[in-house]
Design an enzyme around this catalytic site. Sequence first.
Site, PDB file in Angstrom:
ATOM      1  N   ARG A 238      27.864  54.628  15.261  1.00 42.16           N
ATOM      2  CA  ARG A 238      28.777  54.338  14.154  1.00 42.16           C
ATOM      3  C   ARG A 238      29.398  55.651  13.688  1.00 42.16           C
ATOM      4  O   ARG A 238      28.684  56.663  13.547  1.00 42.16           O
ATOM      5  CB  ARG A 238      28.038  53.687  12.978  1.00 42.16           C
ATOM      6  CG  ARG A 238      27.731  52.221  13.180  1.00 42.16           C
ATOM      7  CD  ARG A 238      29.000  51.354  13.227  1.00 42.16           C
ATOM      8  NE  ARG A 238      28.697  49.952  13.428  1.00 42.16           N
ATOM      9  CZ  ARG A 238      28.635  49.356  14.624  1.00 42.16           C
ATOM     10  NH1 ARG A 238      28.847  50.046  15.737  1.00 42.16           N
ATOM     11  NH2 ARG A 238      28.377  48.064  14.704  1.00 42.16           N
ATOM     12  N   GLU A 267      37.642  53.297  11.266  1.00 45.51           N
ATOM     13  CA  GLU A 267      38.362  52.662  12.380  1.00 45.51           C
ATOM     14  C   GLU A 267      39.341  51.627  11.853  1.00 45.51           C
ATOM     15  O   GLU A 267      39.033  50.951  10.874  1.00 45.51           O
ATOM     16  CB  GLU A 267      37.348  52.000  13.323  1.00 45.51           C
ATOM     17  CG  GLU A 267      36.440  53.012  13.957  1.00 45.51           C
ATOM     18  CD  GLU A 267      35.354  52.396  14.844  1.00 45.51           C
ATOM     19  OE1 GLU A 267      35.432  51.182  15.137  1.00 45.51           O
ATOM     20  OE2 GLU A 267      34.459  53.141  15.238  1.00 45.51           O
ATOM     21  N   HIS A 285      36.149  52.424  20.597  1.00 48.50           N
ATOM     22  CA  HIS A 285      34.985  51.562  20.320  1.00 48.50           C
ATOM     23  C   HIS A 285      34.799  50.498  21.420  1.00 48.50           C
ATOM     24  O   HIS A 285      34.861  49.297  21.146  1.00 48.50           O
ATOM     25  CB  HIS A 285      35.139  50.898  18.941  1.00 48.50           C
ATOM     26  CG  HIS A 285      33.829  50.465  18.352  1.00 48.50           C
ATOM     27  ND1 HIS A 285      33.553  50.491  17.017  1.00 48.50           N
ATOM     28  CD2 HIS A 285      32.697  49.975  18.938  1.00 48.50           C
ATOM     29  CE1 HIS A 285      32.328  50.039  16.789  1.00 48.50           C
ATOM     30  NE2 HIS A 285      31.791  49.724  17.956  1.00 48.50           N
TER      31      HIS A 285
HETATM   32  C1  DGY Z   1      27.973  46.636  18.073  1.00 49.48           C
HETATM   33  O1  DGY Z   1      27.565  45.641  18.667  1.00 49.48           O
HETATM   34  O2  DGY Z   1      27.477  47.008  17.018  1.00 49.48           O
HETATM   35  C2  DGY Z   1      29.085  47.403  18.678  1.00 49.48           C
HETATM   36  O3  DGY Z   1      29.417  48.524  17.949  1.00 49.48           O
HETATM   37  C3  DGY Z   1      30.286  46.531  18.898  1.00 49.48           C
HETATM   38  O4  DGY Z   1      30.127  46.004  20.137  1.00 49.48           O
END
Ligand code: DGY
Length: 319
Positions: A238, A267, A285
């Site tokens: 993240r 984002e 991402h």
């Molecule tokens: C998640 O699953 O948390 C990813 O960041 C998105 O696929």
Amino acid sequence: MPKPKVLVTRKLTGPVEDRLAGDYDVVLNPSDRPMTASDLAAAMRSYDALVPTVSDQLNSSCLNVDGRRVRMIANVGVGYSNIDIDTARDVGIVVSNTPDVLTDATADIAMMLILAASRGAYAAEAKLREGRWAGFSVVDDLGTGIQDKVLGIVGMGRIGRATARRAAMGFGMRIVFYNRSSAEDLDFEAERLGSIDAVMSQADVVSIHVPGGGANPLITAKHIAGMKPSAYLVNTARGDSVDQAALIEALAEGRIAGAGLDVFENEPSVPDALRRLRNVTLLPHIGSATEEVRTAMGMLAADNLDAFFAGENLPSRVV
Ligand code: DGY
């Protein structure tokens, strides 16, 4: 009995949408346009369940909206930093996520970014695409080999382990890691260190695998300042887990060698100062972005919904 009313906030893969449309009174989002805060608040009043994803901010005021009808949120994503979990627990909304099915795909992208960062993939490709390549040279575009180098993992959960396993077994890296609890049953050699500082200062490459969503970034300017000047930072977890401004400064001033980032603080906005840097590979991402995995994530969200409405245990309940 009428079917439960379910809102799917973003476009999902075909097989998942077909399944949900068969089983629920469902509203899909064929345009895939992200929902606004007021769309989400309105949805909280009109549906029995939501199937959101990481781009939907379900904060405390949204979950607490007057006249709420939603009882279940089946997040498509293993991370749920987009959902205020404490509020969900307090008001009695059940939340599920989609672990396991995306572990390998995300670890593949982490490994790809480790290689891209250490071999200067973006700068080399940009030179070629921009017509600046004068032909083979023995001394240009030299990266750093990762064999026998130290990979520092911050967060030895499922994806941290899968990344470390690839790096250790496939690429001969030595693994050190920081994890709050002891990480049992590792099937590769790895040394647990006592602090994030220790990992940051010993590693040649640091890879972040923590959930995010905290009030402050876990990886601070001070941690970044403790990295070797020759080291690289990779983040597939993240964006808000790393002090992004401090990272950009360190990269721009050459205080660390480079980075590979799949996630960002706000984002989809990515600061120009970051986009201009040549020593960084940036991806939008895509950690879990394969056809197979995105379908598996959607199917797991649907399994959670089914279990909730059948009054059964959820396969992956968060609260
Ligand atoms: C998640 O699953 O948390 C990813 O960041 C998105 O696929």
